[in-house]
Scaffold this motif. Sequence first.
Motif, PDB file in Angstrom:
ATOM      1  N   LEU A 181     -39.502 -40.072 -72.493  1.00 51.32           N
ATOM      2  CA  LEU A 181     -39.517 -39.180 -71.356  1.00 51.32           C
ATOM      3  C   LEU A 181     -40.489 -39.181 -70.529  1.00 51.32           C
ATOM      4  O   LEU A 181     -40.268 -38.800 -69.259  1.00 51.32           O
ATOM      5  N   VAL A 182     -41.648 -39.688 -70.717  1.00 51.21           N
ATOM      6  CA  VAL A 182     -42.801 -39.908 -69.502  1.00 51.21           C
ATOM      7  C   VAL A 182     -42.236 -41.010 -68.498  1.00 51.21           C
ATOM      8  O   VAL A 182     -42.477 -40.789 -67.443  1.00 51.21           O
ATOM      9  N   LEU A 183     -41.571 -41.877 -69.121  1.00 49.80           N
ATOM     10  CA  LEU A 183     -40.748 -43.047 -68.156  1.00 49.80           C
ATOM     11  C   LEU A 183     -39.676 -42.299 -67.163  1.00 49.80           C
ATOM     12  O   LEU A 183     -39.770 -42.702 -66.023  1.00 49.80           O
ATOM     13  N   LEU A 184     -38.952 -41.705 -67.955  1.00 47.52           N
ATOM     14  CA  LEU A 184     -37.909 -41.017 -67.125  1.00 47.52           C
ATOM     15  C   LEU A 184     -38.583 -40.126 -66.054  1.00 47.52           C
ATOM     16  O   LEU A 184     -38.213 -40.095 -65.005  1.00 47.52           O
ATOM     17  N   TYR A 185     -39.679 -39.204 -66.453  1.00 48.62           N
ATOM     18  CA  TYR A 185     -40.096 -38.513 -65.554  1.00 48.62           C
ATOM     19  C   TYR A 185     -40.898 -39.298 -64.272  1.00 48.62           C
ATOM     20  O   TYR A 185     -40.824 -38.886 -63.088  1.00 48.62           O
ATOM     21  N   ALA A 186     -41.402 -40.463 -64.690  1.00 51.61           N
ATOM     22  CA  ALA A 186     -42.210 -41.324 -63.670  1.00 51.61           C
ATOM     23  C   ALA A 186     -40.919 -41.870 -62.478  1.00 51.61           C
ATOM     24  O   ALA A 186     -41.218 -41.860 -61.256  1.00 51.61           O
ATOM     25  N   ARG A 240     -31.117 -41.985 -55.848  1.00 57.60           N
ATOM     26  CA  ARG A 240     -29.806 -42.729 -56.258  1.00 57.60           C
ATOM     27  C   ARG A 240     -30.622 -43.238 -57.681  1.00 57.60           C
ATOM     28  O   ARG A 240     -29.820 -43.312 -58.512  1.00 57.60           O
ATOM     29  N   GLU A 241     -31.849 -43.850 -57.649  1.00 58.02           N
ATOM     30  CA  GLU A 241     -32.329 -44.686 -58.709  1.00 58.02           C
ATOM     31  C   GLU A 241     -32.579 -43.699 -59.831  1.00 58.02           C
ATOM     32  O   GLU A 241     -32.543 -43.703 -61.055  1.00 58.02           O
ATOM     33  N   SER A 242     -32.952 -42.583 -59.429  1.00 59.54           N
ATOM     34  CA  SER A 242     -33.449 -41.299 -60.449  1.00 59.54           C
ATOM     35  C   SER A 242     -32.104 -40.682 -60.983  1.00 59.54           C
ATOM     36  O   SER A 242     -32.056 -40.563 -62.097  1.00 59.54           O
ATOM     37  N   LEU A 243     -31.068 -40.811 -60.318  1.00 63.25           N
ATOM     38  CA  LEU A 243     -29.808 -40.299 -60.953  1.00 63.25           C
ATOM     39  C   LEU A 243     -29.362 -41.175 -61.863  1.00 63.25           C
ATOM     40  O   LEU A 243     -28.772 -40.969 -63.032  1.00 63.25           O
ATOM     41  N   LEU A 244     -29.219 -42.588 -61.604  1.00 64.01           N
ATOM     42  CA  LEU A 244     -29.084 -43.709 -62.362  1.00 64.01           C
ATOM     43  C   LEU A 244     -29.862 -43.631 -63.787  1.00 64.01           C
ATOM     44  O   LEU A 244     -29.080 -43.695 -64.953  1.00 64.01           O
ATOM     45  N   ALA A 245     -31.162 -43.395 -63.717  1.00 65.28           N
ATOM     46  CA  ALA A 245     -32.092 -43.302 -64.917  1.00 65.28           C
ATOM     47  C   ALA A 245     -31.448 -41.959 -65.658  1.00 65.28           C
ATOM     48  O   ALA A 245     -31.677 -41.813 -66.974  1.00 65.28           O
ATOM     49  N   ALA A 286     -33.758 -31.766 -73.309  1.00 65.93           N
ATOM     50  CA  ALA A 286     -35.222 -32.498 -72.953  1.00 65.93           C
ATOM     51  C   ALA A 286     -35.000 -33.379 -71.894  1.00 65.93           C
ATOM     52  O   ALA A 286     -36.022 -33.775 -71.065  1.00 65.93           O
ATOM     53  N   VAL A 287     -34.006 -34.260 -71.745  1.00 69.78           N
ATOM     54  CA  VAL A 287     -33.780 -35.232 -70.776  1.00 69.78           C
ATOM     55  C   VAL A 287     -33.658 -34.539 -69.434  1.00 69.78           C
ATOM     56  O   VAL A 287     -34.259 -34.936 -68.417  1.00 69.78           O
ATOM     57  N   ALA A 288     -32.827 -33.708 -69.377  1.00 69.15           N
ATOM     58  CA  ALA A 288     -32.505 -32.901 -67.908  1.00 69.15           C
ATOM     59  C   ALA A 288     -33.733 -32.333 -67.801  1.00 69.15           C
ATOM     60  O   ALA A 288     -33.987 -32.146 -66.315  1.00 69.15           O
ATOM     61  N   GLY A 289     -34.398 -31.502 -68.448  1.00 70.01           N
ATOM     62  CA  GLY A 289     -35.706 -30.782 -68.102  1.00 70.01           C
ATOM     63  C   GLY A 289     -36.624 -31.832 -67.284  1.00 70.01           C
ATOM     64  O   GLY A 289     -37.288 -31.597 -66.550  1.00 70.01           O
ATOM     65  N   THR A 290     -36.774 -32.881 -68.335  1.00 69.40           N
ATOM     66  CA  THR A 290     -37.991 -34.036 -67.707  1.00 69.40           C
ATOM     67  C   THR A 290     -37.585 -34.471 -66.482  1.00 69.40           C
ATOM     68  O   THR A 290     -38.347 -34.461 -65.462  1.00 69.40           O
ATOM     69  N   TRP A 291     -36.192 -34.504 -66.258  1.00 68.75           N
ATOM     70  CA  TRP A 291     -35.874 -35.331 -64.812  1.00 68.75           C
ATOM     71  C   TRP A 291     -36.058 -34.312 -63.969  1.00 68.75           C
ATOM     72  O   TRP A 291     -36.438 -34.572 -62.588  1.00 68.75           O
ATOM     73  N   ALA A 292     -35.797 -32.961 -63.982  1.00 67.17           N
ATOM     74  CA  ALA A 292     -35.683 -32.064 -63.052  1.00 67.17           C
ATOM     75  C   ALA A 292     -37.401 -31.755 -62.382  1.00 67.17           C
ATOM     76  O   ALA A 292     -37.381 -31.752 -61.461  1.00 67.17           O
ATOM     77  N   VAL A 293     -38.169 -31.751 -63.950  1.00 66.63           N
ATOM     78  CA  VAL A 293     -39.704 -31.649 -63.297  1.00 66.63           C
ATOM     79  C   VAL A 293     -39.915 -32.722 -62.480  1.00 66.63           C
ATOM     80  O   VAL A 293     -40.590 -32.464 -61.405  1.00 66.63           O
ATOM     81  N   GLY A 294     -39.439 -34.291 -62.749  1.00 68.43           N
ATOM     82  CA  GLY A 294     -40.029 -35.015 -62.043  1.00 68.43           C
ATOM     83  C   GLY A 294     -39.332 -34.977 -60.496  1.00 68.43           C
ATOM     84  O   GLY A 294     -39.987 -35.356 -59.563  1.00 68.43           O
TER      85      GLY A 294
END
Length: 410
Positions: free
Chosen positions: A119-124, A132-137, A176-184
């Motif tokens: 999840l730390v890498l997803l946030y980064a 576009r890259e973050s949506l792919l992740a 957890a995945v969606a929340g981490t991405w949204a915070v990033g």
Amino acid sequence: MTWTDRVDRWTRTHPTVLDVLLTVAIAALLGPPSLDILLVAGSPAWVSWVAGLCGFTVLATVALRRIATQAAFLSAGLAMAVLVALPNTVVRPAPLGLASASDSMEIPLFFLPASAAYLVLLYAVAARRPLRESLLALGISVLGALLCTARTATAYGALPTGWLTLLLAVLALVAAVAGTWAVGRFRFDRRRRLAGEAAETAERAAADERQRIARDMHDIVAHSLAVIVRQAEGGSAIAAKSPDRAAQALSVIAGTAREALADMRNTLRVLRETESRSSLAGIPALVERVRATGVDVRLTEQGRPGVLTASAAMAAFRLVQEGLTNSVKHAGPHTVVTVSITHTPHASVFVVEDDGAGAGERPSLPGTGAGLDGVRERVRAAGGTFEAGPVDGGFRVRAEFRVGEQGASR
């Protein structure tokens, strides 16, 4: 400077050290329980070794989340995929104290605590990469959550109570995945918004300064010219009838012109001094604004600045500004940009250089090339020398102002 400012500046200038410390902290927290699970897992030795290596990889990539965000995320994602693809071995965690021996539950081996570092890498990626890259992740991560749930289903079997547990598990993983991405993404948008606000503030300050200069020049020139024109008209009308009064008008004209010239010189002298100081002093703020957008910019300055003319100081500022702009436009997403300022008793040298890392990973922004031409003209007009061109896979712009030469050109 407050201690919070010092901490913020230190973290900006030492991002790798901070990420390594974060990796050590996460490993200390998640490593021991992951090792316990691997030791009690009823699986072949090679499965435990591969699972352990994958867990270590996920933890280690945290240290690379800023200097190589894409590579770190891909490495962590590959490690997670291998974990899911391993034989669906389960662990009965009664020896860990999680349940009694009679009520021990079964946990798939790929649910290692170390996997949470993913999840730390997803946030980064969400916080530092384009949308576009973050949506792919995000899509890859959601797919991984679904695969983990599907693999868990094969371990538990299709029981009604099992399906309810699986539904709750998939909802928890996706949340957890969606929340981490949204915070990033919030962090990414906030950083870009702050950079835009800083640029607007600087532009408004420049506009206010131009208006102030215009008012000063108007007060001097308009008043003086009005007096001169009035005296010239009156003197011309009475020149034939009263030479003495015409001579008096000419004297007033000359005095007014001298006063206006003195006032203009004083105003321009103050403006030159202010502009020279503000131009050089504005370079660190310019670097900070660019760094706030996510670009790795490093500023080094040696020596004490000598006497630079206003035109030389402004040309140096424009060179740094244009060099940073070109690096942001044309270099890769992982480019390191170095701004070097060296002052000696005889010259001041300003260099902006990028290493070109990651060039070609994204399309460069269009440009006309007029920016460097304009900087070249500014530098030469101020008595300096200008160089620009590729070097060691990157690009460099350089200007040198020799104190003796620019002083002679005033």
